[in-house]
Write a protein that holds these residues in place. Structure first.
Motif, PDB file in Angstrom:
ATOM      1  N   ALA A  30      41.238  18.880  41.882  1.00 52.49           N
ATOM      2  CA  ALA A  30      41.416  20.329  42.102  1.00 52.49           C
ATOM      3  C   ALA A  30      40.587  20.793  42.716  1.00 52.49           C
ATOM      4  CB  ALA A  30      41.696  21.441  40.515  1.00 52.49           C
ATOM      5  N   THR A  31      41.402  21.367  43.550  1.00 52.78           N
ATOM      6  CA  THR A  31      40.172  22.160  44.321  1.00 52.78           C
ATOM      7  C   THR A  31      40.118  23.691  44.635  1.00 52.78           C
ATOM      8  OG1 THR A  31      41.805  22.413  46.998  1.00 52.78           O
ATOM      9  CG2 THR A  31      40.121  20.594  46.832  1.00 52.78           C
ATOM     10  N   ALA A  32      38.840  24.525  45.160  1.00 49.85           N
ATOM     11  CA  ALA A  32      38.784  26.102  45.340  1.00 49.85           C
ATOM     12  C   ALA A  32      40.212  26.428  46.021  1.00 49.85           C
ATOM     13  CB  ALA A  32      37.778  26.135  45.480  1.00 49.85           C
ATOM     14  N   ASP A  33      40.583  25.831  46.903  1.00 54.47           N
ATOM     15  CA  ASP A  33      41.551  26.331  47.947  1.00 54.47           C
ATOM     16  C   ASP A  33      42.722  26.275  47.115  1.00 54.47           C
ATOM     17  OD1 ASP A  33      39.636  27.190  49.373  1.00 54.47           O
ATOM     18  OD2 ASP A  33      40.104  25.595  50.843  1.00 54.47           O
ATOM     19  N   SER A  34      43.489  25.007  46.892  1.00 53.17           N
ATOM     20  CA  SER A  34      44.181  24.805  45.758  1.00 53.17           C
ATOM     21  C   SER A  34      44.102  25.845  44.558  1.00 53.17           C
ATOM     22  CB  SER A  34      44.617  23.348  45.320  1.00 53.17           C
ATOM     23  OG  SER A  34      43.457  23.125  44.733  1.00 53.17           O
ATOM     24  N   LEU A  35      43.708  26.213  43.849  1.00 53.42           N
ATOM     25  CA  LEU A  35      43.617  27.198  43.121  1.00 53.42           C
ATOM     26  C   LEU A  35      44.298  27.913  43.446  1.00 53.42           C
ATOM     27  CD1 LEU A  35      41.322  25.566  40.306  1.00 53.42           C
ATOM     28  CD2 LEU A  35      43.652  24.931  40.716  1.00 53.42           C
ATOM     29  N   GLN A  36      43.506  28.415  44.518  1.00 49.29           N
ATOM     30  CA  GLN A  36      43.648  30.452  45.277  1.00 49.29           C
ATOM     31  C   GLN A  36      44.318  30.507  45.577  1.00 49.29           C
ATOM     32  OE1 GLN A  36      40.596  32.807  44.776  1.00 49.29           O
ATOM     33  NE2 GLN A  36      42.562  33.265  45.194  1.00 49.29           N
ATOM     34  N   GLN A  37      45.779  29.839  46.267  1.00 40.64           N
ATOM     35  CA  GLN A  37      46.744  29.504  46.480  1.00 40.64           C
ATOM     36  C   GLN A  37      47.369  29.800  45.247  1.00 40.64           C
ATOM     37  OE1 GLN A  37      48.518  26.100  49.134  1.00 40.64           O
ATOM     38  NE2 GLN A  37      46.523  26.599  49.986  1.00 40.64           N
ATOM     39  N   MET A  38      47.426  28.819  44.246  1.00 36.36           N
ATOM     40  CA  MET A  38      48.665  29.539  42.571  1.00 36.36           C
ATOM     41  C   MET A  38      48.035  30.567  42.330  1.00 36.36           C
ATOM     42  SD  MET A  38      48.089  26.902  39.234  1.00 36.36           S
ATOM     43  CE  MET A  38      48.894  25.733  40.201  1.00 36.36           C
ATOM     44  N   PHE A  39      46.912  31.292  42.362  1.00 31.70           N
ATOM     45  CA  PHE A  39      46.401  32.240  41.858  1.00 31.70           C
ATOM     46  C   PHE A  39      46.973  33.028  42.463  1.00 31.70           C
ATOM     47  CE2 PHE A  39      42.194  30.042  40.060  1.00 31.70           C
ATOM     48  CZ  PHE A  39      43.068  29.577  39.176  1.00 31.70           C
ATOM     49  N   GLY A  40      47.193  32.667  43.349  1.00 33.84           N
ATOM     50  CA  GLY A  40      47.262  34.041  44.977  1.00 33.84           C
ATOM     51  C   GLY A  40      48.485  33.857  44.537  1.00 33.84           C
ATOM     52  N   ALA A  41      49.508  33.340  44.317  1.00 37.55           N
ATOM     53  CA  ALA A  41      51.512  33.495  43.953  1.00 37.55           C
ATOM     54  C   ALA A  41      51.784  34.545  41.841  1.00 37.55           C
ATOM     55  CB  ALA A  41      51.984  31.948  43.457  1.00 37.55           C
ATOM     56  N   LEU A  42      50.358  33.926  41.428  1.00 39.36           N
ATOM     57  CA  LEU A  42      50.128  34.951  40.275  1.00 39.36           C
ATOM     58  C   LEU A  42      50.100  35.515  40.448  1.00 39.36           C
ATOM     59  CD1 LEU A  42      48.445  32.362  38.018  1.00 39.36           C
ATOM     60  CD2 LEU A  42      50.979  32.800  37.441  1.00 39.36           C
ATOM     61  N   ARG A  43      49.046  36.020  41.094  1.00 40.91           N
ATOM     62  CA  ARG A  43      48.865  37.848  40.882  1.00 40.91           C
ATOM     63  C   ARG A  43      49.673  39.152  41.391  1.00 40.91           C
ATOM     64  NH1 ARG A  43      43.053  39.597  41.116  1.00 40.91           N
ATOM     65  NH2 ARG A  43      43.463  41.835  41.685  1.00 40.91           N
ATOM     66  N   PRO A  44      50.246  38.945  42.202  1.00 35.55           N
ATOM     67  CA  PRO A  44      52.045  39.649  42.253  1.00 35.55           C
ATOM     68  C   PRO A  44      52.332  40.085  41.103  1.00 35.55           C
ATOM     69  CG  PRO A  44      51.053  38.701  43.929  1.00 35.55           C
ATOM     70  CD  PRO A  44      50.728  37.792  43.622  1.00 35.55           C
ATOM     71  N   ARG A  45      52.722  38.862  40.946  1.00 34.90           N
ATOM     72  CA  ARG A  45      53.683  39.497  39.542  1.00 34.90           C
ATOM     73  C   ARG A  45      53.107  39.918  38.671  1.00 34.90           C
ATOM     74  NH1 ARG A  45      58.618  34.192  39.075  1.00 34.90           N
ATOM     75  NH2 ARG A  45      58.933  35.187  37.035  1.00 34.90           N
ATOM     76  N   LEU A  46      51.967  39.631  37.937  1.00 33.82           N
ATOM     77  CA  LEU A  46      51.395  39.758  36.822  1.00 33.82           C
ATOM     78  C   LEU A  46      50.757  40.966  36.720  1.00 33.82           C
ATOM     79  CD1 LEU A  46      48.212  36.658  36.528  1.00 33.82           C
ATOM     80  CD2 LEU A  46      50.487  37.451  35.143  1.00 33.82           C
ATOM     81  N   VAL A  47      50.269  41.814  38.217  1.00 29.65           N
ATOM     82  CA  VAL A  47      49.554  43.554  38.109  1.00 29.65           C
ATOM     83  C   VAL A  47      50.997  43.846  38.159  1.00 29.65           C
ATOM     84  CG1 VAL A  47      49.133  44.676  39.818  1.00 29.65           C
ATOM     85  CG2 VAL A  47      47.758  42.168  39.962  1.00 29.65           C
ATOM     86  N   ASP A  48      52.279  43.749  38.805  1.00 29.92           N
ATOM     87  CA  ASP A  48      53.744  44.031  39.075  1.00 29.92           C
ATOM     88  C   ASP A  48      53.989  44.390  37.506  1.00 29.92           C
ATOM     89  OD1 ASP A  48      56.423  45.471  39.474  1.00 29.92           O
ATOM     90  OD2 ASP A  48      57.052  43.997  38.858  1.00 29.92           O
ATOM     91  N   LEU A  49      53.614  42.991  36.544  1.00 31.08           N
ATOM     92  CA  LEU A  49      54.263  43.215  35.051  1.00 31.08           C
ATOM     93  C   LEU A  49      53.856  44.178  34.549  1.00 31.08           C
ATOM     94  CD1 LEU A  49      56.346  42.342  32.615  1.00 31.08           C
ATOM     95  CD2 LEU A  49      54.444  40.266  32.641  1.00 31.08           C
ATOM     96  N   ARG A  50      52.174  43.939  34.517  1.00 31.84           N
ATOM     97  CA  ARG A  50      51.555  44.892  33.664  1.00 31.84           C
ATOM     98  C   ARG A  50      51.659  46.735  34.125  1.00 31.84           C
ATOM     99  NH1 ARG A  50      46.611  47.374  35.373  1.00 31.84           N
ATOM    100  NH2 ARG A  50      44.810  47.585  33.785  1.00 31.84           N
TER     101      ARG A  50
END
Length: 491
Positions: free
Chosen positions: A160-180
């Protein structure tokens, strides 16, 4: 004996010594006398010195040079992959640095616990500076001019790399924030009421651990400040904690750690004390703990069964029926503590730590400024002010023991768990009927067969893809969260 046989005999002894070192850590967290901390740090340093010398032993390189990978079967080739990786990484880290890291982080753990109890971040700063400096030095040695944080991340999630994880986390964040946001605009379900005898909590938690398949003939459950799992093979121990007013803390910490422990207990016996004899990565490990805890343990079907157990154990718990209990178990609520967070907000806690620790390792954030940075980010992400250090920057043990690169594997594990849950429901169509009876055998058996038994045979993403039949991605987790919490909150 062939070179491969010689190498594997040597590795078995190294693995056995590693297990002993891990047992020292378990002891330190559970029953070690308070005054033994200084001596334990020297013991840990000495053990790390022995392990480092074995992992970098020139004979390992000589054996690797003469073994022909193509002449080995799949298991042999996988063993060599792990041994070669460990050998190359170990040789890059000077022995003095490995020993000093073990010494400092062992001592730092006790200092962190004292400072946490006193809400004294300033008192912890000098120690944390040492830990960060040593880990940065290690990362620089491992990275060979590359990204230092990626080199540390590779300890916990190879490839794994930080950049690849950041892409995944970036896709997670908007929907998580909206659901919250949509959830917090709705009325909150009632929680438990009353006090819950802590001895009775431990009795019930041991029963639930057995339901999820934890084998106490090869393990044990103790109490610690921070729940954890330790060991592999036939000695896998877990810890939990109790709270007089919050039995969920105990029960779900236990289920979470049982997920880790069952992974280790289910790895093929043929792999014990070999490089394949443990979970392949922390992300895959976390997938097991999170699917046990959340998709199974917090499901409507299982909480219906658990409601009956709670009433039988504690009597009136302030909730009238199974539906109310399911809502209480999954209540989305403001809180400071990552380990006590609900499924919707948990990953937001992790993403904050991921960003902060990358800045610490890069030097963009000074240790002395960490508490202010934490508090500012927490206010921005969660909308309320951290009241004390033990609820903020000092709540987790990870940084005190040098686990930089570990936090992102929690969210990666949640993503993997979402994928596995989707595949599990396809494989076991009557899963809810079984969970409603408190029967976890087929669910945990499927995970054991498709993930756990393989240990380190496959690469991390590979084992998840093989189990699921598709490449891991964040969509199954997000869809699961939207459906589950949409039903609970009527959104």
């Amino acid at each position: 004996m062939s070179a491969y046989d010689d190498l594997m005999a040597f590795e078995r002894d190294t693995s056995a010594l590693g297990q002993i070192a891990g047992r020292l850590g378990w002891d330190q967290e559970t029953v070690m006398p308070r005054g033994a901390g200084g001596q334990r740090s020297e013991e840990m340093a000495a053990m790390e010195g022995v392990l480092h010398a074995r992992r970098a032993d020139p004979r390992v390189g000589e054996w690797l040079d003469v073994i022909v990978d193509a002449e080995l079967d799949e298991v042999g080739q996988a063993n060599l992959r792990h041994i070669r990786r460990t050998y190359e990484r170990t040789r890059r880290v000077p022995a003095y640095l490995a020993e000093e890291l073990a010494r400092v982080t062992s001592a730092a753990q006790g200092i962190w616990a004292e400072c946490r109890a006193n809400d004294d971040f300033a008192g912890f700063v000098p120690t944390l500076k040492k830990v960060v400096a040593l880990r940065r030095e290690e990362g620089e040695a491992l990275s060979k001019g590359g990204d230092v944080y990626d080199a540390l991340l590779d300890d916990y999630e190879p490839g794994a790399t930080a950049d690849s994880l950041q892409q995944m986390f970036g896709a997670l964040r908007p929907r998580l924030v909206d659901l919250r946001q949509r959830i917090l605009e709705r009325p909150q379900p009632a929680g438990l009421k009353g006090n819950f005898d802590e001895v009775a909590q431990m009795v019930l938690t041991r029963q639930i651990a057995a339901v999820f398949g934890y084998d106490t003939t090869r393990g044990r459950i103790d109490k610690a400040v921070h729940p954890f799992s330790s060991g592999s093979g036939n000695d896998v121990r877990i810890t939990t904690r109790t709270s007089l007013t919050d039995p969920f803390n105990c029960l779900y910490s236990t289920i979470h750690e049982v997920g880790h422990a069952c992974y280790e207990q289910t790895v093929s016996q043929d792999y014990h004390l070999t490089p394949l004899g443990e979970g392949v990565s922390m992300g895959v490990h976390e997938s097991q703990s999170r699917i046990y805890e959340n998709q199974l343990g917090r499901s409507r079907a299982f909480t219906g069964w658990l409601f009956g157990q709670m009433v039988d154990t504690f009597g009136d718990i302030g909730i009238a029926d199974a539906d109310g209990f399911h809502a209480a178990v999954n209540r989305v609520h403001d809180g400071f503590i990552r380990t006590e967070s609900d499924e919707v907000q948990y990953n937001l806690h992790v993403l904050m730590r991921f960003d902060l620790e990358r800045e610490l390792i890069s030097g963009a954030l000074a240790v002395k400024d960490l508490e202010d940075a934490w508090n500012a980010r927490f206010l921005d992400d969660f909308g309320f002010v951290v009241d004390k250090a033990s609820n903020g920057v000092l709540q987790d043990v990870h940084w005190s023991v040098g686990l930089f690169g570990y936090f992102p594997t929690y969210t990666l594990g949640n993503v993997y768990a979402g994928c596995l849950h989707q595949a599990l429901r396809t494989a076991v169509p009557d899963l809810d009927d079984q969970l409603a009876r408190g029967d976890l055998a087929e669910a945990t058996g499927w995970l054991g067969q498709n993930v756990q038994r393989h240990g380190g045979l496959y690469r991390p993403r590979e084992v998840i893809a093989k189990a699921c039949g598709f490449e891991p991605n964040e969509r199954p987790l997000l869809d699961y969260l939207d459906t589950k919490f949409g039903e609970i909150y009527g959104i």
